[in-house]
Write an enzyme that holds these catalytic residues in place. Sequence first.
Site, PDB file in Angstrom:
ATOM      1  N   GLU A 173      34.046  31.500  30.174  1.00 58.00           N
ATOM      2  CA  GLU A 173      32.762  31.063  30.751  1.00 58.00           C
ATOM      3  C   GLU A 173      31.677  31.063  29.498  1.00 58.00           C
ATOM      4  O   GLU A 173      30.666  31.824  29.758  1.00 58.00           O
ATOM      5  CB  GLU A 173      32.347  31.608  32.037  1.00 58.00           C
ATOM      6  N   GLU A 289      42.202  28.508  38.286  1.00 60.28           N
ATOM      7  CA  GLU A 289      41.764  29.242  39.256  1.00 60.28           C
ATOM      8  C   GLU A 289      41.622  28.310  40.597  1.00 60.28           C
ATOM      9  O   GLU A 289      40.547  28.332  41.536  1.00 60.28           O
ATOM     10  CB  GLU A 289      40.172  29.859  38.968  1.00 60.28           C
TER      11      GLU A 289
HETATM   12  C1  GLA Z   1      35.314  33.177  38.217  1.00 62.49           C
HETATM   13  C2  GLA Z   1      35.908  34.349  37.309  1.00 62.49           C
HETATM   14  C3  GLA Z   1      36.942  34.859  38.169  1.00 62.49           C
HETATM   15  C4  GLA Z   1      36.380  35.238  39.486  1.00 62.49           C
HETATM   16  C5  GLA Z   1      36.020  33.827  40.183  1.00 62.49           C
HETATM   17  C6  GLA Z   1      35.579  34.042  41.732  1.00 62.49           C
HETATM   18  O1  GLA Z   1      35.783  31.893  38.098  1.00 62.49           O
HETATM   19  O2  GLA Z   1      36.694  33.663  36.199  1.00 62.49           O
HETATM   20  O3  GLA Z   1      37.112  36.243  37.736  1.00 62.49           O
HETATM   21  O4  GLA Z   1      35.436  36.208  39.589  1.00 62.49           O
HETATM   22  O5  GLA Z   1      35.050  33.327  39.244  1.00 62.49           O
HETATM   23  O6  GLA Z   1      35.681  35.130  42.271  1.00 62.49           O
END
Ligand code: GLA
Length: 385
Positions: A173, A289
């Site tokens: 991020e 994710e």
């Molecule tokens: C982000 C992070 C993860 C996690 C998610 C949701 O996407 O990359 O580590 O914290 O949020 O919890």
Amino acid sequence: MKRLLPCRRSILSGTAASLLAAGCMAVPPLHINRSTDHYPKNTDDLTLRGVAGEKGLKFGAAVNAHELRDNAAHRQAFIRDCSLLATKNELKWWHLQPRPGDYNWAQADWLVDFAHQHNMIVHGHTLVWHEGNARWVVEETDQEEAQPRLIKHIRDVVGRYRGKIHAWDVVNEAVDPLDDRDDGLRETFWLEKLGVEYIDLAFRTAHEVDPDAVLIYNDYGLERGAELSIEKRVATLRMLEGMVSRDVPIQALGIQSHLSSCWDDFSQETLAEFLQQVADLGLEIMVSELDVIDKCYPADFAERDQRVSEVYDRFLEVALDQPAVKTITTWGLSDRFTWLNEFRPRQDGLKVRSLPYDDNMRRKPAWQSLADAFNNADERRLVQS
Ligand code: GLA
């Protein structure tokens, strides 16, 4: 894009009118047997790791150690379905080293051993993340200490798992157009201390320690059609292009894919175009994710599960049409362990139903969506498996 024909798109968008308009009625729907009360059975005969594996894909989920240790049904399903284990929280800096020099490896060690025992690759998450820093790092690191501290962290962590962790989210991020910089990068602690070079530095350091690990840049908000997502894709591509042109050792982009029931701007074409641009840079793509925020869908379980599975369908159809996509990871396997109840709760107070298994480890239509998507995918090869 061979599979995103108007007919398939119309089938996925679902209305009879759109099917007729596209002249598609002769084509059978993708999930002809998936009625609202259709829940796939938990059997060993058909598993996500099996169907994915036949196409050279890995399927997995993010998990914390206690979620596997304390829940036998969850553990069994995880072993059955996953060929990849992503570490949810236990490799984040705040967890690994809550106080200077006080390393807490136990949970991460346990996860890595568990994965190897059950023939899964490990996706390590994450080395450098503005929300992953231990508090002391931010409070007690001055300009001079910043670089050696970042390098030491990466060396310690990647070094401990050298040869055991297949892929690392090296930086998480780092892009945020809302911070209004020309380069689109996010204003973070590391950017402030080290400048934009912190990203290259992190990748180069990880590569020095484990040259065989697949190194990933991971981010969210790359999937939709909204203006901010467009800006984010542009900035991310620019950053990746720069890294590739400087020979930074990066092998993949992770697209988090926290999808939402509230989006009305998701476009298969836009996502496909972006994935192709990433692939054209010579990078692999990890869906890292995946889940679905279900707050804009009705309370009724069967209807909600069906609608959520359709979001999986639309997304996976595009993702798996791109040969550079090699792994699909959901952020948790079961609704019991989703982060969304806390972070994206429903207005009606009901529990979120965002993942392939429900709270009681019953397979949901989203599980079937994954199985179908793997089944429909072309074969591919992991660069380093
Ligand atoms: C982000 C992070 C993860 C996690 C998610 C949701 O996407 O990359 O580590 O914290 O949020 O919890």
